[in-house]
Design a protein around this motif. Structure first.
Motif, PDB file in Angstrom:
ATOM      1  N   ILE A  53       0.876  -1.167   0.000  1.00  0.00           N
ATOM      2  CA  ILE A  53       0.000   0.000   0.000  1.00  0.00           C
ATOM      3  C   ILE A  53       0.913   1.216   0.000  1.00  0.00           C
ATOM      4  N   TYR A  54       0.750   2.085  -0.963  1.00  0.00           N
ATOM      5  CA  TYR A  54       1.585   3.276  -1.077  1.00  0.00           C
ATOM      6  C   TYR A  54       0.811   4.460  -0.503  1.00  0.00           C
ATOM      7  N   ARG A  55       1.202   4.868   0.692  1.00  0.00           N
ATOM      8  CA  ARG A  55       0.469   5.929   1.367  1.00  0.00           C
ATOM      9  C   ARG A  55       0.662   7.278   0.708  1.00  0.00           C
TER      10      ARG A  55
ATOM     11  N   ALA B 269       4.718   8.929   9.746  1.00  0.00           N
ATOM     12  CA  ALA B 269       4.307   8.435  11.062  1.00  0.00           C
ATOM     13  C   ALA B 269       3.309   7.287  10.915  1.00  0.00           C
ATOM     14  N   PRO B 270       3.297   6.347  11.857  1.00  0.00           N
ATOM     15  CA  PRO B 270       2.287   5.282  11.815  1.00  0.00           C
ATOM     16  C   PRO B 270       0.885   5.892  11.851  1.00  0.00           C
ATOM     17  N   ILE B 271      -0.065   5.221  11.240  1.00  0.00           N
ATOM     18  CA  ILE B 271      -1.440   5.697  11.275  1.00  0.00           C
ATOM     19  C   ILE B 271      -1.945   5.572  12.711  1.00  0.00           C
ATOM     20  N   SER B 272      -2.311   6.685  13.322  1.00  0.00           N
ATOM     21  CA  SER B 272      -2.740   6.673  14.715  1.00  0.00           C
ATOM     22  C   SER B 272      -4.218   6.322  14.828  1.00  0.00           C
TER      23      SER B 272
ATOM     24  N   LEU C 273     -10.374   3.221   1.555  1.00  0.00           N
ATOM     25  CA  LEU C 273      -9.571   4.445   1.486  1.00  0.00           C
ATOM     26  C   LEU C 273      -8.137   4.181   1.946  1.00  0.00           C
ATOM     27  N   LEU C 274      -7.987   3.432   3.025  1.00  0.00           N
ATOM     28  CA  LEU C 274      -6.644   3.101   3.505  1.00  0.00           C
ATOM     29  C   LEU C 274      -5.890   2.274   2.471  1.00  0.00           C
ATOM     30  N   TRP C 275      -6.598   1.375   1.806  1.00  0.00           N
ATOM     31  CA  TRP C 275      -5.994   0.556   0.745  1.00  0.00           C
ATOM     32  C   TRP C 275      -5.466   1.452  -0.385  1.00  0.00           C
ATOM     33  N   MET C 276      -6.158   2.559  -0.602  1.00  0.00           N
ATOM     34  CA  MET C 276      -5.728   3.520  -1.622  1.00  0.00           C
ATOM     35  C   MET C 276      -4.609   4.424  -1.126  1.00  0.00           C
ATOM     36  N   GLY C 277      -4.228   4.287   0.139  1.00  0.00           N
ATOM     37  CA  GLY C 277      -3.149   5.102   0.691  1.00  0.00           C
ATOM     38  C   GLY C 277      -3.626   6.377   1.348  1.00  0.00           C
ATOM     39  N   ILE C 278      -4.944   6.541   1.506  1.00  0.00           N
ATOM     40  CA  ILE C 278      -5.506   7.749   2.091  1.00  0.00           C
ATOM     41  C   ILE C 278      -5.794   7.524   3.566  1.00  0.00           C
ATOM     42  N   GLY C 279      -5.322   8.438   4.414  1.00  0.00           N
ATOM     43  CA  GLY C 279      -5.601   8.357   5.842  1.00  0.00           C
ATOM     44  C   GLY C 279      -4.345   8.358   6.683  1.00  0.00           C
TER      45      GLY C 279
ATOM     46  N   LYS D 219      -4.627  -3.749  10.960  1.00  0.00           N
ATOM     47  CA  LYS D 219      -3.934  -5.043  10.984  1.00  0.00           C
ATOM     48  C   LYS D 219      -4.250  -5.848   9.720  1.00  0.00           C
ATOM     49  N   ALA D 220      -5.521  -5.813   9.309  1.00  0.00           N
ATOM     50  CA  ALA D 220      -5.929  -6.580   8.133  1.00  0.00           C
ATOM     51  C   ALA D 220      -5.225  -6.094   6.878  1.00  0.00           C
ATOM     52  N   LEU D 221      -4.884  -4.803   6.848  1.00  0.00           N
ATOM     53  CA  LEU D 221      -4.212  -4.220   5.686  1.00  0.00           C
ATOM     54  C   LEU D 221      -2.696  -4.186   5.832  1.00  0.00           C
ATOM     55  N   GLY D 222      -2.208  -4.700   6.947  1.00  0.00           N
ATOM     56  CA  GLY D 222      -0.765  -4.709   7.156  1.00  0.00           C
ATOM     57  C   GLY D 222      -0.184  -3.338   7.404  1.00  0.00           C
ATOM     58  N   LEU D 223      -1.029  -2.386   7.835  1.00  0.00           N
ATOM     59  CA  LEU D 223      -0.569  -1.018   8.039  1.00  0.00           C
ATOM     60  C   LEU D 223      -0.053  -0.773   9.450  1.00  0.00           C
ATOM     61  N   ARG D 224      -0.538  -1.574  10.382  1.00  0.00           N
ATOM     62  CA  ARG D 224      -0.076  -1.433  11.761  1.00  0.00           C
ATOM     63  C   ARG D 224      -0.429  -2.709  12.516  1.00  0.00           C
ATOM     64  N   HIS D 225       0.436  -3.124  13.398  1.00  0.00           N
ATOM     65  CA  HIS D 225       0.213  -4.369  14.117  1.00  0.00           C
ATOM     66  C   HIS D 225       0.316  -4.130  15.614  1.00  0.00           C
ATOM     67  N   ARG D 226      -0.613  -4.732  16.336  1.00  0.00           N
ATOM     68  CA  ARG D 226      -0.595  -4.640  17.804  1.00  0.00           C
ATOM     69  C   ARG D 226      -1.293  -5.866  18.375  1.00  0.00           C
ATOM     70  N   GLY D 227      -0.618  -6.567  19.263  1.00  0.00           N
ATOM     71  CA  GLY D 227      -1.232  -7.716  19.888  1.00  0.00           C
ATOM     72  C   GLY D 227      -1.238  -8.950  18.994  1.00  0.00           C
ATOM     73  N   VAL D 228      -2.002  -9.945  19.427  1.00  0.00           N
ATOM     74  CA  VAL D 228      -2.026 -11.239  18.746  1.00  0.00           C
ATOM     75  C   VAL D 228      -3.070 -11.238  17.632  1.00  0.00           C
TER      76      VAL D 228
END
Length: 387
Positions: free
Chosen positions: A12-14, A31-34, A232-238, A261-270
């Protein structure tokens, strides 16, 4: 080598945006997506509001928004900000003076709705307060509260009207030499919101706050938000997101992280990968996953766990997860570690044993991360000394 390097279809190209800060949290740029949420307590009840903020922060919220509808609320903000573990955004509607009071109370950001905050002179006063007190601003455009002239011009709320509203208020901030702002163009209609956000992304480099407003209850709102924001996140928006649910704010945070997490944009937890179960299952998959989700809520370290009822897909899924368990019949199954068979395990011992393995793996990953950080700091110090 990362999966993205060998599988470019995962990338995904932000969208490139400016970076601002909401207190200590960077928004935009690289910055990571907050993830944000909003309290639903009476803001003047400091204890209840702080308790809800802390619960949201424990669930992973980076930023929490608090409504400031009256003077009692802005007065309470002083204590709320002082006791909050995360930056606080003051939500302002109708009364521009509440924004000024919120800035004075220590809010990290002021959320103002251009359609109901007042004329340009009042917005300028808010800008002055934000600058004086080190606040950023979120321009919050909403399809349901556009300035009167825009529905008259376009006939109805539409993407063009929402983008025009946002750009008008960006100009006001920039004309006053204020650039610490982000912007949102929310609607409850997924199509309207998506089109407005796409238009906005093309028109400005400001960081974008993403959301489908008034999405609904926990189930329906989760689905609606996942479709709207996910695309929108998949399109790099946000650059920062808030899931709006008629539910506990903690649930909003959980859903937000699951979308990222589903889009591989940020990971936290199991990340539990589990089958829906069928007649082939060697154990009660649904009950097991429910228990493991609750048992592992305290784990913050990103890792993956596969829980599969039978050997049709179980071994294959286990190849791609940190840990796995596959049902094998006869009251037992196979434990996988790093994609390889490790040992058999009886079904009645499964939950606690797997939880212990996850905790051990989390500790290992945390130690590795700490060692890498220390090595990088040592290398940087050595480089500076050599200069």
């Amino acid at each position: 080598m990362s999966l993205n390097a060998v599988r470019p279809w995962r990338n995904i190209y932000r969208r490139k945006s400016r970076q601002i800060h909401v207190g200590s949290v960077p928004v935009g740029g690289d910055a990571p997506i907050s993830v944000q949420t909003m309290t639903n307590t009476d803001t003047s009840d400091v204890a209840a509001t702080v308790a809800q903020i802390r619960a949201a922060a424990d669930a992973g919220a980076d930023i929490v928004r608090v409504s400031a509808p009256d003077q009692a609320a802005t007065k309470a903000l002083h204590r709320i900000v002082a006791e909050s573990p995360v930056p606080i955004v003051a939500d302002i509607h109708f009364h521009y003076k509440r924004a000024i009071e919120a800035a004075e109370a220590g809010a990290a950001c002021l959320r103002i709705n251009p359609g109901n905050i007042g004329d340009a002179a009042r917005v300028k006063e808010v800008i002055r307060a934000a600058r004086d007190h080190g606040c950023s601003i979120r321009i919050g455009v909403n399809a349901g509260s556009l300035e009167r002239h825009l529905p008259e011009k376009y006939g109805e709320p539409c993407p063009e009207a929402m983008v025009e509203s946002g750009l008008e208020h960006i100009r006001i901030l920039q004309d006053n030499d204020f650039h610490e702002f982000k912007i949102s163009v929310k609607a409850s209609d997924v199509f309207l919101a998506a089109a407005a956000y796409q238009g906005l992304a093309d028109a400005t480099d400001a960081p974008i706050h993403l959301g489908i407003t008034e999405a609904g209850g926990l189930t329906s709102g989760t689905i609606k938000s996942a479709i709207g924001m996910g695309n929108l996140l998949w399109m790099g928006i946000g650059d920062t997101i808030r899931v709006s649910l008629s539910a506990d704010p903690v649930e909003e945070v959980k859903v937000g992280f699951e979308i990222l997490k589903a889009l591989g944009l940020r990971h936290r937890g199991v990340n539990i990968i589990s089958c829906p179960s069928c007649a082939r299952q060697g154990f009660d998959v649904i009950c097991t996953v429910e228990k493991l989700e609750k048992r592992l809520e305290h784990i913050k370290t990103p890792m993956s766990l596969s829980i599969i009822g039978c050997v049709v897909n179980g071994p294959g899924e286990a190849l791609m997860t940190d840990l796995g368990f596959t049902g094998g019949g006869a009251g037992s199954g196979m434990v996988y570690m790093a994609g390889k068979q490790s040992h058999k395990l009886s079904n009645d011992q499964m939950i606690e044993h797997i939880a212990e393995l996850v905790e051990q793996r989390a500790e290992e990953l945390e130690r590795q991360a700490a060692a890498e950080t220390a090595a990088e700091a040592e290398a940087a110090a050595a480089g500076q000394a050599a200069e």
